[in-house]
Design a protein around this motif. Structure first.
Motif, PDB file in Angstrom:
ATOM      1  N   LEU A  12       0.832  -1.192   0.000  1.00 27.10           N
ATOM      2  CA  LEU A  12       0.000   0.000   0.000  1.00 27.10           C
ATOM      3  C   LEU A  12       0.873   1.251   0.000  1.00 27.10           C
ATOM      4  O   LEU A  12       2.045   1.212   0.382  1.00 27.10           O
ATOM      5  N   PRO A  13       0.322   2.393  -0.455  1.00 21.31           N
ATOM      6  CA  PRO A  13       1.090   3.633  -0.410  1.00 21.31           C
ATOM      7  C   PRO A  13       1.535   3.931   1.019  1.00 21.31           C
ATOM      8  O   PRO A  13       0.870   3.608   1.992  1.00 21.31           O
ATOM      9  N   GLY A  14       2.665   4.594   1.129  1.00 18.78           N
ATOM     10  CA  GLY A  14       3.228   4.899   2.434  1.00 18.78           C
ATOM     11  C   GLY A  14       4.697   4.524   2.456  1.00 18.78           C
ATOM     12  O   GLY A  14       5.369   4.571   1.437  1.00 18.78           O
ATOM     13  N   ARG A  49      11.068   6.252  -5.571  1.00 19.07           N
ATOM     14  CA  ARG A  49      10.436   5.928  -4.291  1.00 19.07           C
ATOM     15  C   ARG A  49       9.142   6.720  -4.110  1.00 19.07           C
ATOM     16  O   ARG A  49       8.137   6.204  -3.629  1.00 19.07           O
ATOM     17  N   GLY A  50       9.162   7.995  -4.525  1.00 16.94           N
ATOM     18  CA  GLY A  50       7.961   8.815  -4.429  1.00 16.94           C
ATOM     19  C   GLY A  50       6.846   8.330  -5.327  1.00 16.94           C
ATOM     20  O   GLY A  50       5.665   8.372  -4.950  1.00 16.94           O
ATOM     21  N   LEU A  51       7.175   7.843  -6.524  1.00 21.24           N
ATOM     22  CA  LEU A  51       6.155   7.293  -7.426  1.00 21.24           C
ATOM     23  C   LEU A  51       5.443   6.110  -6.790  1.00 21.24           C
ATOM     24  O   LEU A  51       4.254   5.875  -7.025  1.00 21.24           O
ATOM     25  N   LEU A  52       6.161   5.362  -5.969  1.00 21.46           N
ATOM     26  CA  LEU A  52       5.595   4.170  -5.340  1.00 21.46           C
ATOM     27  C   LEU A  52       4.850   4.476  -4.037  1.00 21.46           C
ATOM     28  O   LEU A  52       4.002   3.677  -3.619  1.00 21.46           O
ATOM     29  N   ARG A  57      -2.389  11.397  -7.123  1.00 23.24           N
ATOM     30  CA  ARG A  57      -1.711  11.622  -8.399  1.00 23.24           C
ATOM     31  C   ARG A  57      -0.211  11.755  -8.181  1.00 23.24           C
ATOM     32  O   ARG A  57       0.239  12.430  -7.252  1.00 23.24           O
ATOM     33  N   LYS A  58       0.580  11.114  -9.050  1.00 20.93           N
ATOM     34  CA  LYS A  58       2.034  11.097  -8.875  1.00 20.93           C
ATOM     35  C   LYS A  58       2.665  12.322  -9.537  1.00 20.93           C
ATOM     36  O   LYS A  58       3.541  12.226 -10.405  1.00 20.93           O
ATOM     37  N   SER A  59       2.240  13.494  -9.117  1.00 19.59           N
ATOM     38  CA  SER A  59       2.827  14.734  -9.621  1.00 19.59           C
ATOM     39  C   SER A  59       4.129  15.009  -8.879  1.00 19.59           C
ATOM     40  O   SER A  59       4.396  14.445  -7.807  1.00 19.59           O
ATOM     41  N   ILE A  60       4.946  15.887  -9.448  1.00 22.16           N
ATOM     42  CA  ILE A  60       6.207  16.233  -8.792  1.00 22.16           C
ATOM     43  C   ILE A  60       5.935  16.824  -7.415  1.00 22.16           C
ATOM     44  O   ILE A  60       6.648  16.540  -6.444  1.00 22.16           O
ATOM     45  N   ARG A  61       4.884  17.623  -7.299  1.00 27.72           N
ATOM     46  CA  ARG A  61       4.565  18.233  -6.012  1.00 27.72           C
ATOM     47  C   ARG A  61       4.201  17.176  -4.972  1.00 27.72           C
ATOM     48  O   ARG A  61       4.676  17.218  -3.830  1.00 27.72           O
ATOM     49  N   ASN A  62       3.382  16.198  -5.350  1.00 29.37           N
ATOM     50  CA  ASN A  62       3.010  15.144  -4.394  1.00 29.37           C
ATOM     51  C   ASN A  62       4.200  14.260  -4.044  1.00 29.37           C
ATOM     52  O   ASN A  62       4.335  13.797  -2.909  1.00 29.37           O
ATOM     53  N   ILE A  63       5.051  13.993  -5.049  1.00 29.84           N
ATOM     54  CA  ILE A  63       6.244  13.194  -4.773  1.00 29.84           C
ATOM     55  C   ILE A  63       7.151  13.926  -3.785  1.00 29.84           C
ATOM     56  O   ILE A  63       7.701  13.339  -2.851  1.00 29.84           O
ATOM     57  N   GLY A 345      -1.454   2.800 -13.053  1.00 33.38           N
ATOM     58  CA  GLY A 345      -2.108   3.832 -12.272  1.00 33.38           C
ATOM     59  C   GLY A 345      -1.433   4.067 -10.937  1.00 33.38           C
ATOM     60  O   GLY A 345      -1.429   5.187 -10.417  1.00 33.38           O
ATOM     61  N   ARG A 346      -0.830   3.044 -10.378  1.00 32.20           N
ATOM     62  CA  ARG A 346      -0.178   3.151  -9.071  1.00 32.20           C
ATOM     63  C   ARG A 346       1.232   3.701  -9.174  1.00 32.20           C
ATOM     64  O   ARG A 346       1.815   4.116  -8.168  1.00 32.20           O
ATOM     65  N   THR A 347       1.812   3.684 -10.376  1.00 25.87           N
ATOM     66  CA  THR A 347       3.199   4.119 -10.529  1.00 25.87           C
ATOM     67  C   THR A 347       3.336   5.362 -11.405  1.00 25.87           C
ATOM     68  O   THR A 347       4.446   5.726 -11.786  1.00 25.87           O
ATOM     69  N   GLY A 348       2.223   6.002 -11.757  1.00 26.76           N
ATOM     70  CA  GLY A 348       2.283   7.319 -12.375  1.00 26.76           C
ATOM     71  C   GLY A 348       2.494   7.373 -13.869  1.00 26.76           C
ATOM     72  O   GLY A 348       2.955   8.397 -14.390  1.00 26.76           O
ATOM     73  N   LEU A 349       2.151   6.322 -14.610  1.00 24.76           N
ATOM     74  CA  LEU A 349       2.371   6.349 -16.050  1.00 24.76           C
ATOM     75  C   LEU A 349       1.584   7.461 -16.744  1.00 24.76           C
ATOM     76  O   LEU A 349       2.010   7.950 -17.781  1.00 24.76           O
ATOM     77  N   ARG A 350       0.457   7.864 -16.191  1.00 24.91           N
ATOM     78  CA  ARG A 350      -0.373   8.880 -16.837  1.00 24.91           C
ATOM     79  C   ARG A 350      -0.392  10.201 -16.065  1.00 24.91           C
ATOM     80  O   ARG A 350      -1.260  11.035 -16.309  1.00 24.91           O
TER      81      ARG A 350
END
Length: 419
Positions: A12-14, A49-52, A57-63, A345-350
């Motif tokens: 899970l994320p975290g 690591r941040g993508l995972l 959404r796996k944006s640069i800001r969220n990472i 979807g979990r690793t930010g391809l889109r």
């Protein structure tokens, strides 16, 4: 009483699990060997690591938020959009890493539509999506996937940049060369046999793709619409006098055409026919190919297909593979389609939000690394659960229990494209 089957949920994320962290460190150590600066290696590992682990959404800001560093967003933005590191070298290292684990059974090329709300990102156009019958604003990317027994991951990407004077698709010379180079690196030493390439994009120009790649010695299988006009070819290589037939009609009336029907899997019937795609304008036909068409009698058992999508049509280069073997190749393509949505979807391809061409490619490169980490971690979890189940099953009274080795054979999914 047999041990109860337990499902192992994906991480899970975290905070990364210890297994996931081990895969992150191992892949980054191998894949970032081309980096000339230590801070690039650090930022690349942080981004993967941040993508995972980043929620949503796996944006640069969220990472960057996962690093709990106020200045991380700016540094990661520069690393992705402006830093001079070679994303092509990282992709080649990723494909080599996977091929060293196990030879791929096939390579899969698959389109991916990335919806966008604006028009400023590179490659954004309004596109018609046949599956939904709608116009969608977004980017169109082609991913090349390594496909093995259990492991599948993207190893290369091409961003489609249509120009006003070009057709809907063009296979560049550089793209063909890179596809062939990667396929040749995966040759089986014992047989020198190239893994087949599965071009999973329903298109009327499937014959063009086969025509471009087949002379290079690469076995190719390309999805095509059921409306494609074809000439049946007899045993002497001569077009039938029946005129053109659609691929859908060949599948609907095989007995009338003297074609055998094969039960390739439970609920799946298939037809294999020698054909030549009809050429436009002169009424002639192209070079000889094989049509592999399969109908799903039980749609729910194969991805929940609706009544309007109960058949698949593929053109292949001449091959000695049986219909059952061709069916397994189509299942590999279906597995890539499913996992590109779930794991992708979990690793930010889109999820890339930048506007630059190089930034898009760098993000997709690191998202592919994160995809491989996620898949390898999940495979380890499944393998551990199976080993635990075996240990709970009592040995037969008259034989000693002999545990099976883990047999680290992993592999399953892509190729190499030019962006």
């Amino acid at each position: 009483m047999p041990a109860a089957r337990t499902a192992v949920p994906p991480p899970l994320p975290g905070r990364p699990t210890s297994t996931q962290e081990a895969w992150i460190e191992d892949l980054c150590r191998h894949l970032f060997a081309s980096f000339t600066r230590a801070d690039h290696h650090l930022k690349g590992e942080q981004y993967v690591r941040g993508l995972l682990t980043a929620p949503g959404r796996k944006s640069i800001r969220n990472i960057a938020r996962t690093l709990e560093d106020a200045g991380a967003a700016q540094r990661l933005h520069h690393f992705i959009c402006n830093a001079p590191w070679n994303w092509r070298a990282v992709r080649e290292a990723l494909s080599d890493y996977l091929m060293q684990r196990d030879r791929p059974h096939s390579w899969v090329v698959r389109p991916m539509l990335i919806p966008k709300s604006g028009t400023n990102s590179v490659g954004v156009h309004r596109r018609f999506v046949p599956a939904t019958g709608q116009l969608v604003n977004g980017q169109l990317a082609y991913g090349l996937w390594y496909a093995g027994r259990a492991l599948g991951a993207p190893v290369d990407w091409r961003l489609h940049l249509p120009s006003p004077d070009s057709g809907p698709f063009a296979l560049s010379d550089e793209g063909v060369a890179r596809v062939l180079s990667l396929a040749r690196r995966s040759v089986c030493p014992a047989t020198e046999e190239l893994p087949p390439m599965i071009w999973d994009s329903q298109m009327h120009h499937a014959a063009d793709v086969l025509g471009a790649l087949a002379p290079l010695g690469l076995p190719v299988m390309a999805r095509t619409p059921g409306s494609l006009p074809l000439h049946l070819v007899d045993r002497y290589g001569r077009p039938s006098r029946r005129g053109t037939l659609s691929a859908q009609r060949v599948l609907a009336t095989p007995e009338r055409l003297g074609l055998p029907v094969h039960n390739v899997a439970p609920g799946v019937r298939a037809v294999l026919a020698r054909v030549a795609p009809a050429r436009t304008g002169d009424g002639g036909s192209g070079g000889e190919l094989l049509l592999y068409a399969q109908r799903y009698e039980d749609a729910e058992a194969y991805g929940g297909r609706g009544t309007g999508d109960r058949a698949d049509f593929w053109l292949t280069t001449p091959t000695g593979k049986t219909p059952a073997e061709l069916h397994l190749l189509t299942r590999a393509a279906a597995r890539v389609a499913r996992d590109s949505v779930r794991t992708g979807g979990r690793t930010g391809l889109r999820d890339f939000e930048g506007r630059s061409y190089d930034g898009w490619h760098r993000h997709m490169t690191l998202a592919s690394v994160a995809y491989a980490v996620q898949t390898l971690t999940t495979l380890d979890a499944v393998r551990s659960a199976r080993d635990a189940q075996r240990s709970c099953v009592p040995a037969p009274p008259s034989c000693a229990y002999a545990p099976h080795g883990s047999g680290r054979r992993v592999g399953e999914l892509p190729l190499t494209l030019v962006g």
